[in-house]
Design a protein around this motif. Structure first.
Motif, PDB file in Angstrom:
ATOM      1  N   LEU A   1      52.053  12.375 -45.789  1.00  0.00           N
ATOM      2  CA  LEU A   1      52.381  11.851 -47.121  1.00  0.00           C
ATOM      3  C   LEU A   1      53.347  10.677 -47.049  1.00  0.00           C
TER       4      LEU A   1
ATOM      5  N   SER B   1      52.086   7.143 -48.435  1.00  0.00           N
ATOM      6  CA  SER B   1      52.872   6.575 -49.529  1.00  0.00           C
ATOM      7  C   SER B   1      53.393   5.183 -49.183  1.00  0.00           C
TER       8      SER B   1
ATOM      9  N   SER C   1      52.254   1.728 -50.978  1.00  0.00           N
ATOM     10  CA  SER C   1      53.315   0.895 -51.545  1.00  0.00           C
ATOM     11  C   SER C   1      53.229  -0.533 -51.026  1.00  0.00           C
TER      12      SER C   1
ATOM     13  N   LEU D   1      55.338  14.595 -58.199  1.00  0.00           N
ATOM     14  CA  LEU D   1      56.368  15.134 -57.316  1.00  0.00           C
ATOM     15  C   LEU D   1      56.713  16.580 -57.676  1.00  0.00           C
TER      16      LEU D   1
ATOM     17  N   SER E   1      53.931  18.782 -56.541  1.00  0.00           N
ATOM     18  CA  SER E   1      53.914  18.972 -55.093  1.00  0.00           C
ATOM     19  C   SER E   1      54.937  20.021 -54.663  1.00  0.00           C
TER      20      SER E   1
ATOM     21  N   PRO F   1      57.648  16.502 -51.882  1.00  0.00           N
ATOM     22  CA  PRO F   1      57.882  15.387 -52.815  1.00  0.00           C
ATOM     23  C   PRO F   1      58.795  14.329 -52.230  1.00  0.00           C
TER      24      PRO F   1
ATOM     25  N   ILE G   1      56.764  11.667 -50.227  1.00  0.00           N
ATOM     26  CA  ILE G   1      56.074  10.697 -51.089  1.00  0.00           C
ATOM     27  C   ILE G   1      57.063   9.713 -51.680  1.00  0.00           C
ATOM     28  N   HIS G   2      58.139  10.237 -52.223  1.00  0.00           N
ATOM     29  CA  HIS G   2      59.160   9.434 -52.894  1.00  0.00           C
ATOM     30  C   HIS G   2      59.833   8.456 -51.925  1.00  0.00           C
TER      31      HIS G   2
ATOM     32  N   TRP H   1      57.506   5.561 -50.674  1.00  0.00           N
ATOM     33  CA  TRP H   1      57.341   4.534 -51.709  1.00  0.00           C
ATOM     34  C   TRP H   1      58.605   3.694 -51.865  1.00  0.00           C
TER      35      TRP H   1
ATOM     36  N   ILE I   1      48.688   5.632 -55.488  1.00  0.00           N
ATOM     37  CA  ILE I   1      49.670   6.582 -54.977  1.00  0.00           C
ATOM     38  C   ILE I   1      49.549   7.917 -55.691  1.00  0.00           C
TER      39      ILE I   1
ATOM     40  N   THR J   1      47.742  10.799 -53.049  1.00  0.00           N
ATOM     41  CA  THR J   1      48.675  11.846 -52.624  1.00  0.00           C
ATOM     42  C   THR J   1      48.388  13.173 -53.336  1.00  0.00           C
ATOM     43  N   TYR J   2      47.923  13.110 -54.578  1.00  0.00           N
ATOM     44  CA  TYR J   2      47.537  14.336 -55.278  1.00  0.00           C
ATOM     45  C   TYR J   2      46.410  15.051 -54.529  1.00  0.00           C
TER      46      TYR J   2
END
Length: 231
Positions: free
Chosen positions: A41, A45, A49, A149, A152, A162, A165-166, A169, A214, A218-219
């Motif tokens: 992830l 991500s 991005s 997020l 997740s 999460p 991913i966060h 990005w 994104i 990612t989902y």
């Protein structure tokens, strides 16, 4: 560092008062399965991005070069700053409070509530309060990202998911490429940004496509993770 320690201490206190529990509800232990999804992830991500800037290169003819002021120290400092910022937001929005909300009001309502808090925080952080159009744009993406997020975490009960991913990005958008007002980036504009006229379609492709990707990609990855249940 003290900020994160303080948040973890408060998180422990809240979960202990709620159910005599501990920070295991955050899922911070790096198991094999968590590390696998974290790595996938984070990379996905960060790459999605980066498409924002690849589209700018292709459509708007922007040019980038590596910053001459780049040093190992500056990279470590900024990488840590982005890590601390993202983990702070995760602990606030997807930490023990989300865990408690899921148990108290159920997953759907808890995920929505967490996402609203996440979006409202970004109204303040982005400095768009009072600018209606900017507030709508910021809210639309941050609320959608907040849903992803929070979902997740609710599916895996690990804040590492999460966070991956966060962090992927934010690290790309806020540090690797020049998408903020800060001059401290790995890549900077090689030449002054060209004045180009592009179609609305091209503009919204650069603006929206990476944000849509994104959320979708990612989902779909998270959906493959076996759903974790709690008592």
């Amino acid at each position: 560092m003290l900020q994160l320690i303080g948040l973890l201490a408060i998180s422990w206190l809240i979960i202990w008062l709620y159910e005599k529990g501990n920070l295991s509800v955050l899922g911070l232990t790096p198991t094999k399965d968590r590390l696998k999804y974290f790595t996938i992830l984070f990379i996905v991500s960060a790459l999605i991005s980066a498409t924002t800037f690849l589209l700018k290169i292709y459509i708007a003819k922007e040019q980038y070069t590596i910053a001459q002021s780049l040093t190992i120290k500056s990279v470590c400092i900024e990488t840590w700053y982005q890590f601390r910022t993202v983990m702070t937001e995760e602990l606030l929005c997807r930490g023990v409070l989300l865990y408690i909300l899921i148990k108290k009001i159920g997953q759907p309502k808890a995920v929505i509530s967490s996402s609203l808090i996440f979006a409202l925080l970004h109204w303040i952080n982005a400095g768009v309060w009072g600018n209606i159009s900017q507030m709508i744009i910021v809210f639309a993406f941050t609320f959608s990202m907040g849903l992803l997020l929070a979902y997740s975490y609710a599916r895996t009960y690990s804040i590492l998911i999460p966070f991956a991913i966060h962090y992927g990005w934010n690290l790309t958008q806020n540090y690797i490429f020049p998408d903020t007002s800060s001059t401290n980036h790995i890549f900077i504009h090689a030449t002054p940004q060209p004045e180009v006229t592009i179609s609305y379609w091209a503009f919204f492709t650069m603006l929206l496509l990476p944000k849509i990707l994104i959320l979708i990609v990612t989902y779909l990855i998270i959906r493959k993770h076996k759903k974790v249940t709690i008592r």
